[in-house]
Structure formats: structure tokens, C-alpha cells
Design a protein around this motif. Sequence first.
Motif, PDB file in Angstrom:
ATOM      1  N   SER A   1      -5.259   2.947  13.325  1.00 19.34           N
ATOM      2  CA  SER A   1      -5.662   4.358  13.287  1.00 19.34           C
ATOM      3  C   SER A   1      -5.904   4.811  14.723  1.00 19.34           C
ATOM      4  CB  SER A   1      -6.979   4.460  12.501  1.00 19.34           C
ATOM      5  OG  SER A   1      -7.547   5.744  12.614  1.00 19.34           O
TER       6      SER A   1
ATOM      7  N   MET B   1     -10.433  14.281   2.139  1.00 17.16           N
ATOM      8  CA  MET B   1     -10.020  13.970   3.512  1.00 17.16           C
ATOM      9  C   MET B   1      -9.879  15.283   4.281  1.00 17.16           C
ATOM     10  SD  MET B   1      -9.365  10.655   3.987  1.00 17.16           S
ATOM     11  CE  MET B   1      -8.021  10.430   5.146  1.00 17.16           C
TER      12      MET B   1
ATOM     13  N   ALA C   1      -3.786  -7.263  -2.065  1.00 14.44           N
ATOM     14  CA  ALA C   1      -3.722  -7.763  -0.685  1.00 14.44           C
ATOM     15  C   ALA C   1      -4.965  -8.550  -0.283  1.00 14.44           C
ATOM     16  CB  ALA C   1      -3.495  -6.602   0.282  1.00 14.44           C
TER      17      ALA C   1
ATOM     18  N   GLY D   1       0.695   8.252  -0.101  1.00 14.20           N
ATOM     19  CA  GLY D   1       0.137   8.362   1.246  1.00 14.20           C
ATOM     20  C   GLY D   1       1.091   7.827   2.307  1.00 14.20           C
TER      21      GLY D   1
ATOM     22  N   GLY E   1       0.847  -1.198   0.000  1.00 12.54           N
ATOM     23  CA  GLY E   1       0.000   0.000   0.000  1.00 12.54           C
ATOM     24  C   GLY E   1       0.879   1.244   0.000  1.00 12.54           C
TER      25      GLY E   1
ATOM     26  N   ASP F   1      -1.966  -0.449  -7.316  1.00 15.27           N
ATOM     27  CA  ASP F   1      -1.760   0.602  -8.320  1.00 15.27           C
ATOM     28  C   ASP F   1      -0.334   0.458  -8.874  1.00 15.27           C
ATOM     29  OD1 ASP F   1      -1.143   2.940  -9.657  1.00 15.27           O
ATOM     30  OD2 ASP F   1      -1.966   4.281  -8.119  1.00 15.27           O
TER      31      ASP F   1
ATOM     32  N   GLY G   1       1.973   2.883  -2.977  1.00 11.88           N
ATOM     33  CA  GLY G   1       2.083   3.478  -4.306  1.00 11.88           C
ATOM     34  C   GLY G   1       1.299   4.752  -4.532  1.00 11.88           C
ATOM     35  N   SER G   2       0.658   5.293  -3.480  1.00 10.68           N
ATOM     36  CA  SER G   2      -0.290   6.384  -3.725  1.00 10.68           C
ATOM     37  C   SER G   2       0.163   7.734  -3.200  1.00 10.68           C
ATOM     38  CB  SER G   2      -1.601   6.038  -3.033  1.00 10.68           C
ATOM     39  OG  SER G   2      -1.312   5.861  -1.661  1.00 10.68           O
TER      40      SER G   2
ATOM     41  N   ASN H   1      -0.124  -1.285   4.816  1.00  7.46           N
ATOM     42  CA  ASN H   1      -0.874  -0.036   5.002  1.00  7.46           C
ATOM     43  C   ASN H   1      -2.184  -0.003   4.228  1.00  7.46           C
ATOM     44  OD1 ASN H   1       1.388   1.440   6.451  1.00  7.46           O
ATOM     45  ND2 ASN H   1       2.355   0.567   4.633  1.00  7.46           N
ATOM     46  N   VAL H   2      -2.567  -1.149   3.683  1.00  6.25           N
ATOM     47  CA  VAL H   2      -3.805  -1.191   2.912  1.00  6.25           C
ATOM     48  C   VAL H   2      -4.981  -0.933   3.849  1.00  6.25           C
ATOM     49  CG1 VAL H   2      -5.329  -2.714   1.595  1.00  6.25           C
ATOM     50  CG2 VAL H   2      -2.862  -2.745   1.184  1.00  6.25           C
TER      51      VAL H   2
ATOM     52  N   PRO I   1      -5.075  12.351  11.897  1.00  6.34           N
ATOM     53  CA  PRO I   1      -5.338  12.802  10.526  1.00  6.34           C
ATOM     54  C   PRO I   1      -4.050  13.019   9.723  1.00  6.34           C
ATOM     55  CG  PRO I   1      -6.471  14.179  12.150  1.00  6.34           C
ATOM     56  CD  PRO I   1      -5.584  13.265  12.919  1.00  6.34           C
ATOM     57  N   VAL I   2      -4.004  12.409   8.531  1.00  6.26           N
ATOM     58  CA  VAL I   2      -2.861  12.553   7.624  1.00  6.26           C
ATOM     59  C   VAL I   2      -3.423  12.925   6.251  1.00  6.26           C
ATOM     60  CG1 VAL I   2      -0.862  11.396   6.577  1.00  6.26           C
ATOM     61  CG2 VAL I   2      -1.544  10.819   8.924  1.00  6.26           C
TER      62      VAL I   2
ATOM     63  N   PRO J   1      -2.165   6.323  13.102  1.00  5.74           N
ATOM     64  CA  PRO J   1      -2.093   7.739  12.748  1.00  5.74           C
ATOM     65  C   PRO J   1      -3.343   8.485  13.161  1.00  5.74           C
ATOM     66  CG  PRO J   1      -1.765   6.296  10.815  1.00  5.74           C
ATOM     67  CD  PRO J   1      -2.315   5.459  11.923  1.00  5.74           C
TER      68      PRO J   1
HETATM   69  N1  NAD Z   1      -5.010   9.363   6.131  1.00  7.99           N
HETATM   70  C1  NAD Z   1      -5.395   9.308   7.392  1.00  7.99           C
HETATM   71  O1  NAD Z   1      -5.803  10.326   7.982  1.00  7.99           O
HETATM   72  C2  NAD Z   1      -5.321   8.005   8.145  1.00  7.99           C
HETATM   73  C3  NAD Z   1      -5.480   8.047   9.533  1.00  7.99           C
HETATM   74  C4  NAD Z   1      -5.420   6.873  10.250  1.00  7.99           C
HETATM   75  C5  NAD Z   1      -5.177   5.668   9.596  1.00  7.99           C
HETATM   76  N2  NAD Z   1      -5.015   5.655   8.239  1.00  7.99           N
HETATM   77  C6  NAD Z   1      -4.757   4.342   7.608  1.00  7.99           C
HETATM   78  O2  NAD Z   1      -3.529   4.414   6.915  1.00  7.99           O
HETATM   79  C7  NAD Z   1      -3.508   3.420   5.888  1.00  7.99           C
HETATM   80  C8  NAD Z   1      -3.001   4.054   4.602  1.00  7.99           C
HETATM   81  O3  NAD Z   1      -3.961   5.013   4.177  1.00  7.99           O
HETATM   82  P1  NAD Z   1      -3.576   6.400   3.507  1.00  7.99           P
HETATM   83  O4  NAD Z   1      -4.329   7.437   4.242  1.00  7.99           O
HETATM   84  O5  NAD Z   1      -2.113   6.528   3.347  1.00  7.99           O
HETATM   85  O6  NAD Z   1      -4.310   6.270   2.097  1.00  7.99           O
HETATM   86  P2  NAD Z   1      -3.775   5.741   0.699  1.00  7.99           P
HETATM   87  O7  NAD Z   1      -4.956   5.678  -0.188  1.00  7.99           O
HETATM   88  O8  NAD Z   1      -2.632   6.575   0.280  1.00  7.99           O
HETATM   89  O9  NAD Z   1      -3.238   4.280   1.037  1.00  7.99           O
HETATM   90  C9  NAD Z   1      -3.952   3.078   0.783  1.00  7.99           C
HETATM   91  C10 NAD Z   1      -3.155   2.293  -0.241  1.00  7.99           C
HETATM   92  O10 NAD Z   1      -3.696   0.978  -0.360  1.00  7.99           O
HETATM   93  C11 NAD Z   1      -3.668   0.620  -1.741  1.00  7.99           C
HETATM   94  N3  NAD Z   1      -4.620  -0.470  -1.956  1.00  7.99           N
HETATM   95  C12 NAD Z   1      -5.973  -0.412  -1.959  1.00  7.99           C
HETATM   96  N4  NAD Z   1      -6.481  -1.635  -2.180  1.00  7.99           N
HETATM   97  C13 NAD Z   1      -5.436  -2.492  -2.302  1.00  7.99           C
HETATM   98  C14 NAD Z   1      -5.312  -3.887  -2.496  1.00  7.99           C
HETATM   99  N5  NAD Z   1      -6.389  -4.680  -2.626  1.00  7.99           N
HETATM  100  N6  NAD Z   1      -4.064  -4.436  -2.551  1.00  7.99           N
HETATM  101  C15 NAD Z   1      -2.956  -3.661  -2.425  1.00  7.99           C
HETATM  102  N7  NAD Z   1      -3.011  -2.318  -2.242  1.00  7.99           N
HETATM  103  C16 NAD Z   1      -4.232  -1.748  -2.162  1.00  7.99           C
HETATM  104  C17 NAD Z   1      -4.045   1.917  -2.446  1.00  7.99           C
HETATM  105  O11 NAD Z   1      -3.696   1.897  -3.819  1.00  7.99           O
HETATM  106  C18 NAD Z   1      -3.236   2.926  -1.629  1.00  7.99           C
HETATM  107  O12 NAD Z   1      -1.920   3.035  -2.148  1.00  7.99           O
HETATM  108  C19 NAD Z   1      -4.932   2.866   5.801  1.00  7.99           C
HETATM  109  O13 NAD Z   1      -4.973   1.620   6.473  1.00  7.99           O
HETATM  110  C20 NAD Z   1      -5.753   3.900   6.564  1.00  7.99           C
HETATM  111  O14 NAD Z   1      -6.909   3.350   7.150  1.00  7.99           O
HETATM  112  C21 NAD Z   1      -5.087   6.791   7.503  1.00  7.99           C
END
Ligand code: NAD
Length: 276
Positions: free
Chosen positions: A144, A220, A65, A18, A13, A40, A15-16, A91-92, A193-194, A191
Motif C-alpha cells: 500500500s 472506504m 491464505a 476489488g 484475493g 469467497d 473474488g470480491s 492481494n489478501v 486509495p482504490v 496502491p
Molecule cells: N482499497 C484500497 O484503497 C487499498 C489501498 C492500498 C492497498 N490495498 C490493499 O489491496 C489488497 C486488496 O484489497 P482490496 O481493497 O481490493 O479489498 P478486497 O476486499 O476487494 O480484497 C481482499 C480480498 O481478500 C479476500 N480474502 C480475505 N481473507 C482471505 C483469506 N483468508 N484467504 C483468501 N482470500 C481472502 C477477500 O475475500 C477479498 O476478495 C489488500 O492487501 C489491501 O490492503 C487496498
Amino acid sequence: MQQFEGRTAVVIGAGSGGIGTGIAEACARAAMNVVVADIDTDGAARVAEALNAAGGSAIAVKVDATDRESLAALCGRSLDAFGSVDLVSNNVGVVLSAPLTEATEAQWQWVLELNVMSVVRSVDTFLPALRAAGGDTHIAFTSSMAGLMRPDLPGMPLGLYAATKHALIGYGESLRYELEAEGIGVTVLCPGPVATNLIVTSARHRPDRFGGGYDVDDEMPPGQDPHDVGDVLLRAIKGERFLALTHPELGRFVERRYRSFAADFAFASEGGPDGS
Ligand SMILES: NC(=O)c1ccc[n+]([C@@H]2O[C@H](COP(=O)([O-])OP(=O)(O)OC[C@H]3O[C@@H](n4cnc5c(N)ncnc54)[C@H](O)[C@@H]3O)[C@@H](O)[C@H]2O)c1
């Protein structure tokens, strides 16, 4: 895990742009080989290219995943490329805003599948490789703050998300206990909020069996720069912490939650044997 340099991290996870990308970047800064894995393909390739351009040693691998065979292929590619796997970070995740009282079976299955089972599967798949690496290895995955407290975002009912992120805390705590004697650490990143595109990627990659991808234009809420999150995780791993926390100031809400549990225990202990 104490030694990072020259060892191999598989970041799922990533590639985005994040949180996973931030972790891949921190691993590269720590002189680790990095496997950038994501559904991705183009995004993963871009991240690996940037890491290599900055002097790192990275490859990109497509993974789904939700599929054990795809994860097994990722593990095989990682071992072929770098000889061992020492750190796995998953991190998915998906976020879905829906009141619990209206959530459908399909919504529950989708969120459980991506937020919980994808982590369980990646641990099952990579455990033999981590064991073979011979100690000082680590499993990390991302829950989270919503896994430690009730997320109170006005107009955004996050009960499904919170329930699955709480499940990861319980899973991680028991897994850490089970693996301690083998020298395999477990850290759960929580995390606050990110600033990522999680709402959009959640919708885009929804598997066909749960209704397929769809478009959303929700954004977000503002948050921390994802590029700063990786160092938080590596510091917690090196410090042998169970939780890695980006927003320590939110700890007061977790304390408030446990104080309310303590009040329930106090109430229960005051009751008579007949429940009076
Ligand atoms: N952004 C926030 O505020 C926040 C806060 C707390 C927790 N999180 C958690 O952090 C993690 C990462 O989220 P993020 O915010 O960086 O978003 P993000 O969208 O950047 O990351 C999610 C990644 O998962 C990949 N993905 C989705 N389905 C997939 C699959 N089936 N197989 C492989 N990869 C797959 C997406 O392409 C993406 O790159 C998540 O678990 C999210 O719940 C995020």
C-alpha cells in the motif's frame, strides 16, 4: 517477466470485485490463463465466469491464505488445469482502524497473519512451481502507499495496517534480491486509495481464532476504479520495477519522509564522539 500471452497467473484475493479482480481482468486481457482464488467461493466463481464469457481461460478455486495446505491445494489445482504457474499475485489483506496505544494482542496477530504471513506463505508454496517454469516468472503482492509513508487519514488511525504494509516492502526488497539470479522477478503493488469493499471483507472473513466475522457499515474513502489497477501492475512487471504505483503524484510524501530521515543522519553526523 516479459511474456504474458499463453502463460498462467494465479491471483489470490480476486473474488470480491476489488484490486485482485482488476488484476485477474488485466491478466485475461493479456491472454493469460487465470486462476481466480479467494476465500469467497461464490465471488471467485462469478469473476472466473465473467472472464470466460469475455473469451478468457479462467478457473475459480477456493483458498484460505492463512492455511498452507489450502495454498498447496490451490497450487496443485492450478498446475493440473494449466500445466505451469508463471505469475503469482497475492492481494489478501485486512484493514483495521485502531490506535496503536489501544491495539490488543489479538488485533496485532490478526493483521500480521493476513497482511504479512499470508504473503510469505503463498511465496513459499508457489516458489517450486515458479522455479519449475524455467525463468521469466514473477511474484507480485500488494502492500500500500501506507507501506511507504504514514497514512494521515483524519479519524482513521491506521498504525497496525501501516506497520504490516511496511513489513511487506522490506520482505519484498530482500526477496527480489534473493531471487534475481533465478530469473524470478518480484514487484510490490502499492496502491493509493482504490474504491473497494476492503473494510467489509476484512470484517466478514476474520478467522474464528481472532474473534470470527462481524458486520461493519464503515465505507472506504473514495478512490480509483479497481478495474484500472491490473494494467498498472502488469506494466510495472514488464518494466522490471520493484514498486507498482497507482498514484505517482503521492511520491512527494515519500520524498518528504526520506528527507526527514536524511536530516536525522545529518544531525547524527554532527554529534561528537561522546554524543554531545
Ligand atoms: N482499497 C484500497 O484503497 C487499498 C489501498 C492500498 C492497498 N490495498 C490493499 O489491496 C489488497 C486488496 O484489497 P482490496 O481493497 O481490493 O479489498 P478486497 O476486499 O476487494 O480484497 C481482499 C480480498 O481478500 C479476500 N480474502 C480475505 N481473507 C482471505 C483469506 N483468508 N484467504 C483468501 N482470500 C481472502 C477477500 O475475500 C477479498 O476478495 C489488500 O492487501 C489491501 O490492503 C487496498
